[in-house]
Structures are given as C-alpha cells and as structure tokens.
Scaffold this active site. Sequence first.
Site, mmCIF file in Angstrom:
data_model
loop_
_atom_site.group_PDB
_atom_site.id
_atom_site.type_symbol
_atom_site.label_atom_id
_atom_site.label_comp_id
_atom_site.label_asym_id
_atom_site.label_seq_id
_atom_site.Cartn_x
_atom_site.Cartn_y
_atom_site.Cartn_z
ATOM 1 N N SER A 185 0.831 -1.204 0.000
ATOM 2 C CA SER A 185 0.000 0.000 0.000
ATOM 3 C C SER A 185 0.866 1.255 0.000
ATOM 4 C CB SER A 185 -0.857 -0.042 1.266
ATOM 5 O OG SER A 185 -1.441 1.205 1.524
ATOM 6 N N TYR B 94 -1.857 -1.374 10.914
ATOM 7 C CA TYR B 94 -2.075 -1.788 9.524
ATOM 8 C C TYR B 94 -0.878 -1.410 8.654
ATOM 9 C CZ TYR B 94 -3.576 -1.872 4.709
ATOM 10 O OH TYR B 94 -3.617 -2.109 3.349
ATOM 11 N N LYS C 224 2.094 -3.854 6.640
ATOM 12 C CA LYS C 224 2.518 -3.848 5.227
ATOM 13 C C LYS C 224 4.033 -3.645 5.129
ATOM 14 C CE LYS C 224 -1.368 -4.771 3.334
ATOM 15 N NZ LYS C 224 -1.612 -6.069 2.712
ATOM 16 N N ASP D 248 -4.283 12.089 8.785
ATOM 17 C CA ASP D 248 -4.453 12.078 7.323
ATOM 18 C C ASP D 248 -3.208 12.612 6.614
ATOM 19 O OD1 ASP D 248 -6.498 11.028 5.828
ATOM 20 O OD2 ASP D 248 -7.916 12.618 6.333
HETATM 21 P P1 NAD Z 1 -11.096 -6.858 1.059
HETATM 22 O O1 NAD Z 1 -11.287 -6.879 2.523
HETATM 23 O O2 NAD Z 1 -12.224 -6.450 0.199
HETATM 24 O O3 NAD Z 1 -10.586 -8.277 0.549
HETATM 25 C C1 NAD Z 1 -9.778 -9.114 1.335
HETATM 26 C C2 NAD Z 1 -10.376 -10.510 1.263
HETATM 27 O O4 NAD Z 1 -9.521 -11.375 2.007
HETATM 28 C C3 NAD Z 1 -11.756 -10.596 1.889
HETATM 29 O O5 NAD Z 1 -12.622 -11.281 0.997
HETATM 30 C C4 NAD Z 1 -11.544 -11.408 3.170
HETATM 31 O O6 NAD Z 1 -12.663 -12.215 3.474
HETATM 32 C C5 NAD Z 1 -10.326 -12.220 2.800
HETATM 33 N N1 NAD Z 1 -9.477 -12.635 3.927
HETATM 34 C C6 NAD Z 1 -8.863 -11.847 4.835
HETATM 35 N N2 NAD Z 1 -8.127 -12.600 5.662
HETATM 36 C C7 NAD Z 1 -8.263 -13.892 5.261
HETATM 37 C C8 NAD Z 1 -7.735 -15.131 5.700
HETATM 38 N N3 NAD Z 1 -6.898 -15.229 6.739
HETATM 39 N N4 NAD Z 1 -8.095 -16.248 5.042
HETATM 40 C C9 NAD Z 1 -8.918 -16.197 3.979
HETATM 41 N N5 NAD Z 1 -9.437 -15.051 3.511
HETATM 42 C C10 NAD Z 1 -9.119 -13.912 4.155
HETATM 43 O O7 NAD Z 1 -9.820 -5.915 0.777
HETATM 44 P P2 NAD Z 1 -9.300 -5.307 -0.585
HETATM 45 O O8 NAD Z 1 -9.643 -3.868 -0.614
HETATM 46 O O9 NAD Z 1 -9.682 -6.165 -1.720
HETATM 47 O O10 NAD Z 1 -7.724 -5.385 -0.319
HETATM 48 C C11 NAD Z 1 -6.962 -6.487 -0.773
HETATM 49 C C12 NAD Z 1 -5.516 -6.290 -0.366
HETATM 50 O O11 NAD Z 1 -5.049 -5.033 -0.859
HETATM 51 C C13 NAD Z 1 -5.274 -6.249 1.147
HETATM 52 O O12 NAD Z 1 -4.046 -6.888 1.403
HETATM 53 C C14 NAD Z 1 -5.173 -4.764 1.452
HETATM 54 O O13 NAD Z 1 -4.401 -4.529 2.594
HETATM 55 C C15 NAD Z 1 -4.490 -4.260 0.194
HETATM 56 N N6 NAD Z 1 -4.744 -2.840 -0.089
HETATM 57 C C16 NAD Z 1 -6.024 -2.384 -0.184
HETATM 58 C C17 NAD Z 1 -6.265 -1.042 -0.456
HETATM 59 C C18 NAD Z 1 -7.664 -0.484 -0.506
HETATM 60 O O14 NAD Z 1 -7.829 0.737 -0.347
HETATM 61 N N7 NAD Z 1 -8.698 -1.289 -0.741
HETATM 62 C C19 NAD Z 1 -5.180 -0.169 -0.666
HETATM 63 C C20 NAD Z 1 -3.883 -0.680 -0.558
HETATM 64 C C21 NAD Z 1 -3.669 -2.018 -0.282
HETATM 65 C C1 WQD Z 2 -9.372 9.400 1.191
HETATM 66 C C2 WQD Z 2 -9.559 10.876 1.432
HETATM 67 C C3 WQD Z 2 -9.899 11.491 3.726
HETATM 68 C C4 WQD Z 2 -13.773 9.635 4.313
HETATM 69 C C5 WQD Z 2 -6.541 4.624 3.265
HETATM 70 C C6 WQD Z 2 -5.390 3.877 3.901
HETATM 71 C C7 WQD Z 2 -4.399 3.455 2.887
HETATM 72 C C8 WQD Z 2 -5.058 2.705 1.739
HETATM 73 C C9 WQD Z 2 -6.184 3.502 1.167
HETATM 74 C C10 WQD Z 2 -5.037 0.377 2.320
HETATM 75 C C11 WQD Z 2 -8.820 11.381 2.666
HETATM 76 C C12 WQD Z 2 -11.103 11.816 2.890
HETATM 77 C C13 WQD Z 2 -12.602 10.056 3.720
HETATM 78 C C14 WQD Z 2 -14.744 10.607 4.683
HETATM 79 C C15 WQD Z 2 -13.304 12.339 3.834
HETATM 80 N N1 WQD Z 2 -5.636 1.475 2.160
HETATM 81 N N2 WQD Z 2 -12.376 11.381 3.503
HETATM 82 N N3 WQD Z 2 -14.465 11.922 4.422
HETATM 83 O O1 WQD Z 2 -6.882 7.881 3.840
HETATM 84 O O2 WQD Z 2 -6.095 7.796 1.465
HETATM 85 O O3 WQD Z 2 -6.010 5.801 2.751
HETATM 86 O O4 WQD Z 2 -7.086 3.851 2.210
HETATM 87 O O5 WQD Z 2 -3.880 0.130 2.199
HETATM 88 O O6 WQD Z 2 -3.505 2.658 3.541
HETATM 89 O O7 WQD Z 2 -4.776 4.724 4.848
HETATM 90 O O8 WQD Z 2 -8.237 6.669 2.087
HETATM 91 O O9 WQD Z 2 -10.606 6.562 1.501
HETATM 92 O O10 WQD Z 2 -9.972 6.800 3.935
HETATM 93 O O11 WQD Z 2 -9.648 8.723 2.410
HETATM 94 O O12 WQD Z 2 -13.103 13.527 3.638
HETATM 95 O O13 WQD Z 2 -15.812 10.299 5.244
HETATM 96 O O14 WQD Z 2 -10.947 11.115 1.687
HETATM 97 O O15 WQD Z 2 -9.656 12.511 4.656
HETATM 98 O O16 WQD Z 2 -8.311 12.638 2.389
HETATM 99 P P1 WQD Z 2 -6.776 7.127 2.595
HETATM 100 P P2 WQD Z 2 -9.691 7.096 2.510
#
Ligand code: NAD
Ligand code: WQD
Length: 344
Positions: free
Chosen positions: A128, A153, A157, A301
């Site tokens: 991330s 979290y 990562k 943030d």
């Molecule tokens: P998500 O929660 O929608 O998907 C994760 C899936 O993994 C879920 O279906 C959950 O049931 C499953 N899961 C979790 N732990 C498990 C386990 N131990 N065994 C089996 N299944 C398990 O999340 P996402 O948004 O699709 O994110 C996927 C990956 O990307 C994660 O590693 C997350 O940290 C990373 N990521 C997400 C974002 C984001 O903003 N969505 C941003 C950066 C990184």
């Molecule tokens: C985006 C922007 C908020 C909600 C997080 C994790 C990051 C990654 C992505 C997993 C920010 C603003 C949000 C609301 C708002 N995930 N906001 N009102 O903060 O970029 O990152 O998700 O790895 O690790 O930290 O994402 O969607 O929470 O926020 O104004 O009700 O929207 O302040 O500027 P963020 P977000």
Amino acid sequence: MKHLKNILVTGGAGYIGSHTVTKLSEAGFRAIVVDDFRNSYQSVIENLNELCLIKPLFFNVDCTNRVVLKRIFETHHIYGVIHFAAYKSVEDSINKPAAYFQNNINSLVTITELMNEFNVDKLVFSSSCTVYGEPDSIMVSEDSPLQEAKTPYGYSKQVGEDFLKFLVKSEDNIIKPIILRYFNPVGAHPSGLIGELPINKPRNLMPLVCQSAAEMIGPIKVFGTDYDTPDGSCIRDFIHVLDLADAHIKSLDYAKQMDEPLEVFNVGTGRGTSVLELINSFQAINHIEVPHVLGERRDGDIVKIYADTTKINNKLNWSSQYSMEDAIAHSWNWQQNLLSQKVF
Ligand code: NAD
Ligand code: WQD
C-alpha cells in the site's frame, strides 16, 4: 482445460481480488480462490462465475491454516500466487493490533513456506502507498523514503515487505516476489455485478460517497478544507480497480523473465484528485446530489500524495486505462445495483 495455468488468489472474494479474478480469466488463467469470507459475501462467487469464461475454483479456507492450504497445493499445480488476503482498515487496526499481525503477517509467512515447498516462484503481494507515510514531495517513486508507520495496519505492510526482502536472501528460497504498492482503488466492474462490498461499515471515501448519494447514510463529512491544496481538501491518486487488477496480470507476465530477486511497483494513475473534486465530479457525472458537510481534519491524514508511475509504465508496460469519470460512473452503477439486489 487441461493445460490452464492455475493462479492461487488469496482473498479473491474481496474488492480487489474479485476484479483480479475476472482479469485472470480474460488472460487465460484459472483462478483458485481461497477466501473465508471474513470481509466478503458468498454472493460474490455466483457473480464471478457469471463473469468468468474460465470458471474459478473456490475454497472456503483461512489462509493462515497451513494444513488445509497445503492440501490445495498438493492437489492442484499452482503456477503463481496473488496474495490479497489481509485485514485492511487503518482505523480498526489501532484497536486490534494483534489481529492485524496475526492475519496479515501469518498469512504471508504461511503462503511463502508452501510456495517454497511446492516450487512455486511467482508471487504478487498487495502492499500500500501507506508505507510512504506523509511524503516530503507530493509525487512518490518506489525509491522515496518510507516513514515510520503510525498504525498497526501500515506497519503490517512494511513488515510484509521487509519479510520478503529477507526471504529472497535466504538459502532455500526460490520465490521472486513482486510487491505492488496500491494507491486508492475506486470504481467497480462495468457490469455492476461486483464492486466494493465490505461486511462492516465502509471507511473509504468512494463507498461513503455512494452511500450518502443513495441516502443510506447522512451527509458525509469532508475531513479538512484548510489544507495547503488548491481547494483546501486532501489529494489522493484514485485508481480504477480494474486497472489495478490488470497490474497483477502484467506482474505475472513480468515474473517469467525477472532479473531482480524482488521488485516493487507503485500502482496509481500518476494524477492527484482532491476530495472535493471527487464529490463535485460524482454529482456532475451521475446527476445526483452527494449530501456533504465541510468538517474538521481527520487525525493522521496525509495531505497530498500521488504515484510516480514511471517504473511500472516502463518495466511492466502497464498504464491506467480508465478515467476518473469511468470510475465514478461505475461506482454509482454498482451502488444502484446493490440496492436493487438488496444484498445488505
Ligand atoms: P477486502 O477486505 O475487500 O478483501 C480481502 C479478502 O480477504 C476478503 O474477501 C476477506 O474475506 C479475505 N481474507 C482476509 N483474511 C483472510 C484469511 N486469513 N483467510 C482467507 N481469507 C481472508 O480488501 P481489498 O480492498 O480487496 O484489499 C486487498 C488487499 O489489498 C489487502 O491486502 C489490502 O491490505 C491491500 N490494499 C487495499 C487497499 C484499498 O484501499 N482497498 C489499498 C492498498 C492495499
Ligand atoms: C481518502 C480521502 C480522507 C472519508 C486509506 C489507507 C491506505 C489505503 C487507502 C489500504 C482522505 C477523505 C474520507 C470521509 C473524507 N488502504 N475522507 N471523508 O486515507 O487515502 O487511505 O485507504 O492500504 O492505507 O490509509 O483513504 O478513503 O480513507 O480517504 O473527507 O468520510 O478522503 O480525509 O483525504 P486514505 P480514505
């Protein structure tokens, strides 16, 4: 069907995982999904079956469970692994550090042990942009310094990335990991059949915008309008989830001829959009009001960040194809479909 390459997709029923499963099918791979639905609905599977020409296989398994996971490696030849499964809420992690470490670290260690045992060398790991923390400059490249993590979290990562860096130096390792640092995924499949659907209340901006527009929740609060940005709200690099999914397919291809023991890539659009810009575009594109109020800053943030995508553009021959307008339209289409399906 005999010669299909199997890709093990942990967390394949989740938001990014499910979209990647559709891209795997399009690219001629068979996805073997391992998910225990702790943050996704079983209905995702029916919809994936509808969307995929090459039908995925599903296993309802906790991927920290080495014994059960091993049986999947024994019974299916695995060509590569995409490891999504993890807990992902920054806020939640502050109150549950043990759960975040237990899941996010153990699942990665378990997967890599089995990969080495079964001679599987291709791994794509979900990291991330959170690892950059508050960057010194708005555009970050893979070489930008990583800041000390402020949440369990984010730390999970960083530890995941560091673990892989140590692993590739170890004697018996054959894995060549590709670490993808995702920026902010938004959007949904244009069919409206899959999208972001967490079990608990969404915490990210786009699903909250959708729910507010659908009047499922009250007005959303814009966290801070006095930042040093053109309109005072924070800036992020919002990337369409299908473009992000495609980066995994490109990574699998690249892994075949990878010279380095490990590679790290940013996955973003290279463009910044502010929170207020996103809300205003959502209203204009979808012809719907997004009730919102201007609120206080949210603790911790990051003010502004977007990806330098030069490395992924050049080495993986990947660039984002969907526009912000597409992502906004697809998110709203998904939200409307959800309401009609009454999944909640
Ligand atoms: P998500 O929660 O929608 O998907 C994760 C899936 O993994 C879920 O279906 C959950 O049931 C499953 N899961 C979790 N732990 C498990 C386990 N131990 N065994 C089996 N299944 C398990 O999340 P996402 O948004 O699709 O994110 C996927 C990956 O990307 C994660 O590693 C997350 O940290 C990373 N990521 C997400 C974002 C984001 O903003 N969505 C941003 C950066 C990184
Ligand atoms: C985006 C922007 C908020 C909600 C997080 C994790 C990051 C990654 C992505 C997993 C920010 C603003 C949000 C609301 C708002 N995930 N906001 N009102 O903060 O970029 O990152 O998700 O790895 O690790 O930290 O994402 O969607 O929470 O926020 O104004 O009700 O929207 O302040 O500027 P963020 P977000």
